[in-house]
Design a protein around this motif. Structure first.
Motif, PDB file in Angstrom:
ATOM      1  N   ALA A 127     -11.362   2.515  -0.864  1.00 13.50           N
ATOM      2  CA  ALA A 127     -11.409   3.570   0.140  1.00 13.50           C
ATOM      3  C   ALA A 127     -10.807   4.832  -0.445  1.00 13.50           C
ATOM      4  CB  ALA A 127     -10.630   3.154   1.382  1.00 13.50           C
ATOM      5  N   ASN A 128     -11.631   5.863  -0.562  1.00 17.38           N
ATOM      6  CA  ASN A 128     -11.146   7.153  -1.058  1.00 17.38           C
ATOM      7  C   ASN A 128     -10.695   7.999   0.127  1.00 17.38           C
ATOM      8  OD1 ASN A 128     -11.808   7.036  -3.978  1.00 17.38           O
ATOM      9  ND2 ASN A 128     -13.889   6.761  -3.212  1.00 17.38           N
ATOM     10  N   PRO A 129      -9.395   8.214   0.276  1.00 19.89           N
ATOM     11  CA  PRO A 129      -8.913   8.993   1.413  1.00 19.89           C
ATOM     12  C   PRO A 129      -9.111  10.486   1.170  1.00 19.89           C
ATOM     13  CG  PRO A 129      -7.079   8.324   0.026  1.00 19.89           C
ATOM     14  CD  PRO A 129      -8.316   7.711  -0.561  1.00 19.89           C
ATOM     15  N   PRO A 130      -8.976  11.305   2.224  1.00 22.52           N
ATOM     16  CA  PRO A 130      -8.655  10.844   3.569  1.00 22.52           C
ATOM     17  C   PRO A 130      -9.906  10.525   4.378  1.00 22.52           C
ATOM     18  CG  PRO A 130      -8.589  13.225   3.507  1.00 22.52           C
ATOM     19  CD  PRO A 130      -8.903  12.775   2.099  1.00 22.52           C
ATOM     20  N   GLY A 131      -9.759   9.656   5.356  1.00 23.49           N
ATOM     21  CA  GLY A 131     -10.804   9.446   6.335  1.00 23.49           C
ATOM     22  C   GLY A 131     -11.665   8.217   6.201  1.00 23.49           C
ATOM     23  N   ALA A 132     -11.700   7.558   5.038  1.00 24.35           N
ATOM     24  CA  ALA A 132     -12.524   6.354   4.908  1.00 24.35           C
ATOM     25  C   ALA A 132     -12.037   5.306   5.918  1.00 24.35           C
ATOM     26  CB  ALA A 132     -12.432   5.809   3.491  1.00 24.35           C
ATOM     27  N   SER A 133     -12.945   4.811   6.747  1.00 25.84           N
ATOM     28  CA  SER A 133     -12.523   3.929   7.839  1.00 25.84           C
ATOM     29  C   SER A 133     -13.594   2.902   8.177  1.00 25.84           C
ATOM     30  CB  SER A 133     -12.194   4.757   9.087  1.00 25.84           C
ATOM     31  OG  SER A 133     -13.360   5.379   9.589  1.00 25.84           O
ATOM     32  N   PHE A 134     -13.222   1.943   9.003  1.00 27.06           N
ATOM     33  CA  PHE A 134     -14.165   1.003   9.605  1.00 27.06           C
ATOM     34  C   PHE A 134     -13.510   0.434  10.854  1.00 27.06           C
ATOM     35  CE2 PHE A 134     -11.505  -1.693   7.050  1.00 27.06           C
ATOM     36  CZ  PHE A 134     -11.416  -2.899   7.728  1.00 27.06           C
ATOM     37  N   THR A 135     -14.329  -0.097  11.754  1.00 28.14           N
ATOM     38  CA  THR A 135     -13.844  -0.588  13.046  1.00 28.14           C
ATOM     39  C   THR A 135     -14.274  -2.037  13.247  1.00 28.14           C
ATOM     40  OG1 THR A 135     -13.889   1.613  14.038  1.00 28.14           O
ATOM     41  CG2 THR A 135     -13.941  -0.257  15.552  1.00 28.14           C
ATOM     42  N   TYR A 141       0.460   6.226 -11.039  1.00 29.61           N
ATOM     43  CA  TYR A 141       0.645   6.001  -9.599  1.00 29.61           C
ATOM     44  C   TYR A 141      -0.023   7.089  -8.759  1.00 29.61           C
ATOM     45  CZ  TYR A 141       4.095   2.556 -11.055  1.00 29.61           C
ATOM     46  OH  TYR A 141       4.707   1.460 -11.628  1.00 29.61           O
ATOM     47  N   ALA A 142      -0.847   7.923  -9.402  1.00 27.35           N
ATOM     48  CA  ALA A 142      -1.480   9.059  -8.725  1.00 27.35           C
ATOM     49  C   ALA A 142      -2.711   8.606  -7.953  1.00 27.35           C
ATOM     50  CB  ALA A 142      -1.850  10.134  -9.737  1.00 27.35           C
ATOM     51  N   GLY A 143      -2.471   7.982  -6.810  1.00 28.12           N
ATOM     52  CA  GLY A 143      -3.554   7.528  -5.956  1.00 28.12           C
ATOM     53  C   GLY A 143      -2.985   7.070  -4.629  1.00 28.12           C
ATOM     54  N   TRP A 144      -3.777   7.213  -3.559  1.00 26.49           N
ATOM     55  CA  TRP A 144      -3.286   6.877  -2.218  1.00 26.49           C
ATOM     56  C   TRP A 144      -4.355   6.129  -1.429  1.00 26.49           C
ATOM     57  CZ3 TRP A 144       1.708   8.224  -2.370  1.00 26.49           C
ATOM     58  CH2 TRP A 144       2.068   9.225  -3.304  1.00 26.49           C
ATOM     59  N   GLY A 145      -5.221   5.431  -2.140  1.00 25.80           N
ATOM     60  CA  GLY A 145      -6.337   4.761  -1.494  1.00 25.80           C
ATOM     61  C   GLY A 145      -6.034   3.331  -1.101  1.00 25.80           C
ATOM     62  N   LEU A 146      -7.101   2.589  -0.829  1.00 27.34           N
ATOM     63  CA  LEU A 146      -7.013   1.174  -0.438  1.00 27.34           C
ATOM     64  C   LEU A 146      -8.057   0.389  -1.210  1.00 27.34           C
ATOM     65  CD1 LEU A 146      -6.955   1.680   3.442  1.00 27.34           C
ATOM     66  CD2 LEU A 146      -4.960   1.336   1.972  1.00 27.34           C
ATOM     67  N   TYR A 147      -7.759  -0.879  -1.466  1.00 26.24           N
ATOM     68  CA  TYR A 147      -8.727  -1.785  -2.089  1.00 26.24           C
ATOM     69  C   TYR A 147      -8.852  -3.012  -1.176  1.00 26.24           C
ATOM     70  CZ  TYR A 147      -8.197   0.995  -6.348  1.00 26.24           C
ATOM     71  OH  TYR A 147      -8.186   2.021  -7.262  1.00 26.24           O
ATOM     72  N   LEU A 148      -9.965  -3.138  -0.487  1.00 31.87           N
ATOM     73  CA  LEU A 148     -10.155  -4.193   0.503  1.00 31.87           C
ATOM     74  C   LEU A 148     -11.267  -5.146   0.094  1.00 31.87           C
ATOM     75  CD1 LEU A 148      -8.400  -2.259   2.222  1.00 31.87           C
ATOM     76  CD2 LEU A 148      -9.800  -2.893   4.190  1.00 31.87           C
ATOM     77  N   ASN A 149     -11.052  -6.416   0.426  1.00 32.33           N
ATOM     78  CA  ASN A 149     -12.073  -7.430   0.189  1.00 32.33           C
ATOM     79  C   ASN A 149     -12.709  -7.910   1.479  1.00 32.33           C
ATOM     80  OD1 ASN A 149     -12.206 -10.777   0.209  1.00 32.33           O
ATOM     81  ND2 ASN A 149     -13.386  -9.828  -1.449  1.00 32.33           N
ATOM     82  N   SER A 150     -11.869  -8.215   2.482  1.00 33.55           N
ATOM     83  CA  SER A 150     -12.422  -8.828   3.685  1.00 33.55           C
ATOM     84  C   SER A 150     -11.496  -8.640   4.874  1.00 33.55           C
ATOM     85  CB  SER A 150     -12.679 -10.320   3.453  1.00 33.55           C
ATOM     86  OG  SER A 150     -11.501 -10.964   3.006  1.00 33.55           O
TER      87      SER A 150
END
Length: 420
Positions: free
Chosen positions: A306-314, A402-411
């Motif tokens: 997820a490249n921020p800002p704003g990457a989302s899911f519901t 450490y220059a990153g503020w994203g997320l790495y999601l699998n499930s």
């Protein structure tokens, strides 16, 4: 085979005679609880057909040349006419609250004949009721799909529970697991009992440097993880002694499921790939050549960044348990969670252990049983990572790492029903 001989040598070094009696009490230091035994496992060994042994647990069981490999090699040596297959479903730093979600894909998909479950150390920080719910989910999931598969609970220890065991009691995580084992008549092995006996006899140092204690067994150097040449063989021999005790009890027996101990146990736990959700802009599926994906591909075949800002899911679902299965590390940041339109909460997906990347989980708190709609969003908000790493005396030498503020999601982890 060399490690097996080392293991037997450690056993002969001075192991006291264990108590083999099958007892229902939880306040003593019984090494084994036989209960219903492992009848189908030994019955199949006698046929010479392929036998599949699964190990699911944390880093203690994950260790190469540890008790997992020692016991598996013993099975192969003890029963040379039987082809054995090892199913290694271990992930360091994880407990049964993730293990129950991983059962379907990582264990049951490979049709095990015997499942060793080891989560006593990593479950220690959870309540007994929480532990019962997840461990019961593991049992019920297994026997719903494979009623002939045998299960064995194994308990390991860390320095923080030694005093409790010296007073003649199991640690609370093992007691919670014993409640489930007794209800379902699952055999259990407390591999820490022999460690404490050797400690009490003055033959073992629990935590120390082997070079500083000649003539004694040093179990661990970090208060938790057994040394491969001294600690793990003690654990392995507890399992081997139990197997020798149970060897003659072979039969074909389908395990039936009684009413559950915990009505809201996690037997309906499911791991849903992130690809099944509608993702906003800003998400990227890592390619097969990506170094991070390659590192985690065994248990995370797909990994989304997820490249921020704003990457989302519901997620809209019916139930009360919802979480994510992700990777945290140097370049991960904050996730914003909005449940049912309430005030969003920010959750750190970075901690003092994030010098390197590792698999992790996060569960949304305080959800009642019912229909919910929860949105996860990568905020991109910056914070002081150096200050967090100081808790483990880690210094950032290259800020670019450490220059990153994203997320790495699998499930997504869900106990309940996914709604469209």
């Amino acid at each position: 085979m060399k490690n097996i001989f080392i293991a037997l040598a450690v056993l002969l070094f001075g192991a006291s005679t264990p108590t083999f009696a099958a007892s229902n009490t939880l306040d003593g230091l019984e090494e084994f609880h036989i209960r219903g035994g492992l009848p189908n496992f030994f019955k199949k060994i006698g046929t010479g057909k392929e036998v599949r042994i699964a190990y699911i647990g944390g880093s203690i069981t994950e260790a190469r040349d540890g008790w997992r490999d020692l016991t598996f090699n013993w099975f192969r040596s003890q029963y040379p006419l039987t082809p054995f297959v090892q199913i290694d479903a271990t992930i360091g730093g994880t407990g049964s609250d993730l293990g129950v979600f991983r059962m379907d894909k990582d264990v049951l998909s490979q049709q095990p004949d015997l499942v060793f479950v080891e989560f006593a150390v990593n479950d220690y920080g959870r309540t007994e009721q929480e532990i019962r719910k997840t461990m019961e989910g593991i049992v019920r999931k297994t026997w719903k799909q494979f009623p002939a598969a045998d299960i064995c609970f194994t308990y390991t220890i860390a320095q923080n529970v030694v005093e409790t065991m010296q007073k003649g009691a199991y640690q609370h995580s093992a007691i919670a697991m014993e409640r489930i084992a007794e209800h379902y008549q699952i055999p259990s092995i407390h591999m820490g009992v022999e460690v404490v006996r050797l400690l009490e006899a003055g033959k073992l140092i629990f935590t120390g440097n082997p070079e500083e204690h000649p003539g004694k067994v040093v179990f661990t150097q970090d208060r938790t993880h057994p040394l491969s040449l001294t600690g793990h063989p003690i654990y392995a021999n507890s399992v081997i002694k139990f197997m020798q005790k149970m060897e003659g009890h072979a039969a074909s027996k389908a395990h039936t499921l009684p009413l559950p101990v915990e009505k809201d146990n996690w037997e309906l736990a499911q791991m849903i790939p992130l690809s099944e959700f509608q993702l906003s802009d800003g998400w990227e599926k890592l390619s097969s050549e990506n170094e991070l994906r390659q590192k985690f591909v065994k248990f995370m075949p797909d990994l989304f960044h997820a490249n921020p800002p704003g990457a989302s899911f519901t997620v809209k679902f019916k139930g009360s348990i919802l979480g994510i299965y992700d990777v945290v590390g140097p370049k991960t940041g904050l996730i914003e969670v909005t449940a049912d339109g309430q005030k969003p909460s920010e959750i750190f997906r970075f901690d003092q252990y994030c010098k390197s990347y590792r698999k992790s989980t996060f569960f949304v708190q305080d959800l009642s049983d019912g229909v919910h709609e929860v949105t996860f969003r990568a905020t991109g908000k910056e914070f002081d990572k150096a200050e967090i790493l100081k808790k483990k005396n880690i210094t950032i030498t290259d800020p670019a790492d450490y220059a990153g503020w994203g997320l790495y999601l699998n499930s997504v982890l869900l106990v309940g029903e996914l709604m469209k």
